[in-house]
Design an enzyme around this catalytic site. Structure first.
Site, PDB file in Angstrom:
ATOM      1  N   ASP A  30     -50.048  18.192  43.461  1.00 57.77           N
ATOM      2  CA  ASP A  30     -50.745  19.139  44.319  1.00 57.77           C
ATOM      3  C   ASP A  30     -51.671  20.140  43.679  1.00 57.77           C
ATOM      4  O   ASP A  30     -51.613  20.263  42.330  1.00 57.77           O
ATOM      5  CB  ASP A  30     -49.509  19.566  45.125  1.00 57.77           C
ATOM      6  CG  ASP A  30     -50.162  20.903  46.113  1.00 57.77           C
ATOM      7  OD1 ASP A  30     -51.084  20.238  47.036  1.00 57.77           O
ATOM      8  OD2 ASP A  30     -49.677  21.847  46.228  1.00 57.77           O
ATOM      9  N   ASP A  32     -53.301  23.650  45.143  1.00 56.82           N
ATOM     10  CA  ASP A  32     -53.100  24.943  45.536  1.00 56.82           C
ATOM     11  C   ASP A  32     -51.599  25.460  45.355  1.00 56.82           C
ATOM     12  O   ASP A  32     -50.702  24.805  45.834  1.00 56.82           O
ATOM     13  CB  ASP A  32     -53.542  25.309  46.785  1.00 56.82           C
ATOM     14  CG  ASP A  32     -54.931  25.056  47.102  1.00 56.82           C
ATOM     15  OD1 ASP A  32     -55.868  25.833  46.763  1.00 56.82           O
ATOM     16  OD2 ASP A  32     -55.327  23.912  47.731  1.00 56.82           O
ATOM     17  N   LYS A 222     -50.014  14.826  53.285  1.00 57.02           N
ATOM     18  CA  LYS A 222     -48.545  14.854  52.717  1.00 57.02           C
ATOM     19  C   LYS A 222     -48.095  15.681  53.829  1.00 57.02           C
ATOM     20  O   LYS A 222     -48.373  16.554  54.525  1.00 57.02           O
ATOM     21  CB  LYS A 222     -48.629  15.528  51.597  1.00 57.02           C
ATOM     22  CG  LYS A 222     -49.255  15.082  50.311  1.00 57.02           C
ATOM     23  CD  LYS A 222     -49.302  15.900  49.219  1.00 57.02           C
ATOM     24  CE  LYS A 222     -49.861  17.021  49.444  1.00 57.02           C
ATOM     25  NZ  LYS A 222     -49.955  17.933  48.060  1.00 57.02           N
ATOM     26  N   ASP A 246     -45.347  22.329  45.113  1.00 57.72           N
ATOM     27  CA  ASP A 246     -44.980  23.638  45.124  1.00 57.72           C
ATOM     28  C   ASP A 246     -44.228  24.198  46.587  1.00 57.72           C
ATOM     29  O   ASP A 246     -43.768  25.018  46.860  1.00 57.72           O
ATOM     30  CB  ASP A 246     -46.063  24.794  45.064  1.00 57.72           C
ATOM     31  CG  ASP A 246     -46.904  24.821  46.288  1.00 57.72           C
ATOM     32  OD1 ASP A 246     -47.437  23.763  46.628  1.00 57.72           O
ATOM     33  OD2 ASP A 246     -47.169  25.653  46.892  1.00 57.72           O
TER      34      ASP A 246
END
Length: 303
Positions: A30, A32, A222, A246
């Protein structure tokens, strides 16, 4: 190796760290909250991703962020110190264009979104309307069907900083036609925060349109099936693939659904408090391993 263990990799022996690094050939990350927040790289993240590449790992950047094209994401990554090519970026803006082109869509898209989706649609020859502000008028309830485009055959919802009541009205009105497609980029609740200000995510907008249209969107990002099927086309071995994220309800859930190994970093949405609750409740989805930040992997390999 550490299946659903929420194992802190910092507590691993040097041999365990090496075994972990040897257990995957492909790295999906990922962006961000893992690699950067806003326009600032998280310390050590670029060095860690470039280290994986140096070890011979295949790299993909898998993001639910729809605000940029793949080329723009690659440029941003490069400016922040990451080695990255457009072909290695899998963004939801690109997925929307890929999906609509793949089903032979010929009509026009009404877009609640930003230029990232618009430009990816344009790149595959799909027309769209709706980009930019649609200001609320004092007599907004007087909107008529004359203000709707009869060529629209799909409503696409991504992140839109110009979202407004008229946009919701138009989206719901188009979707009153059962033949109109309803596609969303993702349902992330909020963006990773760099301050005490909460930035609502695309999921906020998707839920609003679903509510007023009384329809459910096909969500492409996702942890949903479309991105999994897209990645399967690359033919890599799921058991030798690492997904780094995250947040548990998108990144880690996605990794688990795909049969990947999972690594959660605590630089984004899922907090230490969230993790502690997961440890106590054993409530899925839980990651295999965790690190405070991705760059910490470098300290473990050099210790």
């Amino acid at each position: 190796m550490f299946k659903s263990a929420i194992f802190n990799l910092q507590e691993a022996s040097r041999d365990q760290v090496q075994e972990f690094l040897n257990s995957f050939d492909t790295v999906l990350s990922d962006c961000d909250g893992v690699l950067w927040i806003n326009n600032n790289a998280i310390p050590g993240s670029a060095e860690a991703m470039n280290y994986f590449r140096k070890l011979g790992k295949k790299i993909f950047y898998v993001t639910n962020n729809s605000t940029k094209t793949r080329s723009e994401f690659a440029i941003k990554a490069q400016q922040l110190g990451f080695i990255a090519e457009p072909e290695e970026i899998l963004s939801t803006a690109y997925l929307v264009a890929h999906y609509l082109k793949g089903i032979g869509f010929r009509k026009k898209v009404y877009l609640i979104g930003s230029s990232g989706i618009a430009d990816e649609l344009k790149a595959v020859g799909i027309r769209h309307i709706g980009i930019g502000p649609d200001n609320v008028k004092p007599d907004f309830k007087s909107m008529t069907t004359a203000e709707l485009d009869p060529e629209v055959g799909a409503v696409v919802v991504g992140f839109d900083e110009h979202v407004s009541y008229p946009k919701f009205m138009k989206a719901a009105s188009y979707l009153a036609n059962e033949e109109c497609l309803f596609v969303a980029t993702n349902t992330d609740e909020r963006f990773p925060k760099s301050s005490s200000i909460i930035i609502p995510g695309t999921g906020t907008l998707v839920r609003a349109v679903e509510t007023c249209s009384e329809r459910k969107a096909l969500v492409l990002g996702k942890p949903n099936d479309y991105v999994r099927k897209f990645l399967e086309s690359f033919g890599f071995d799921p058991t030798r693939t690492l997904m780094i994220g995250d947040r548990c309800n998108t990144d880690i859930e996605f990794g688990i659904r795909c049969g990947f190994q999972t690594l959660l970093v605590k630089t984004g949405v899922t907090s230490e408090k969230d993790l502690e609750r997961m440890r106590i409740e054993r409530r899925p989805p839980v990651p295999d391993v965790i690190l405070p930040k991705l760059g910490d992997i470098l300290n473990l390999t050099s210790s």
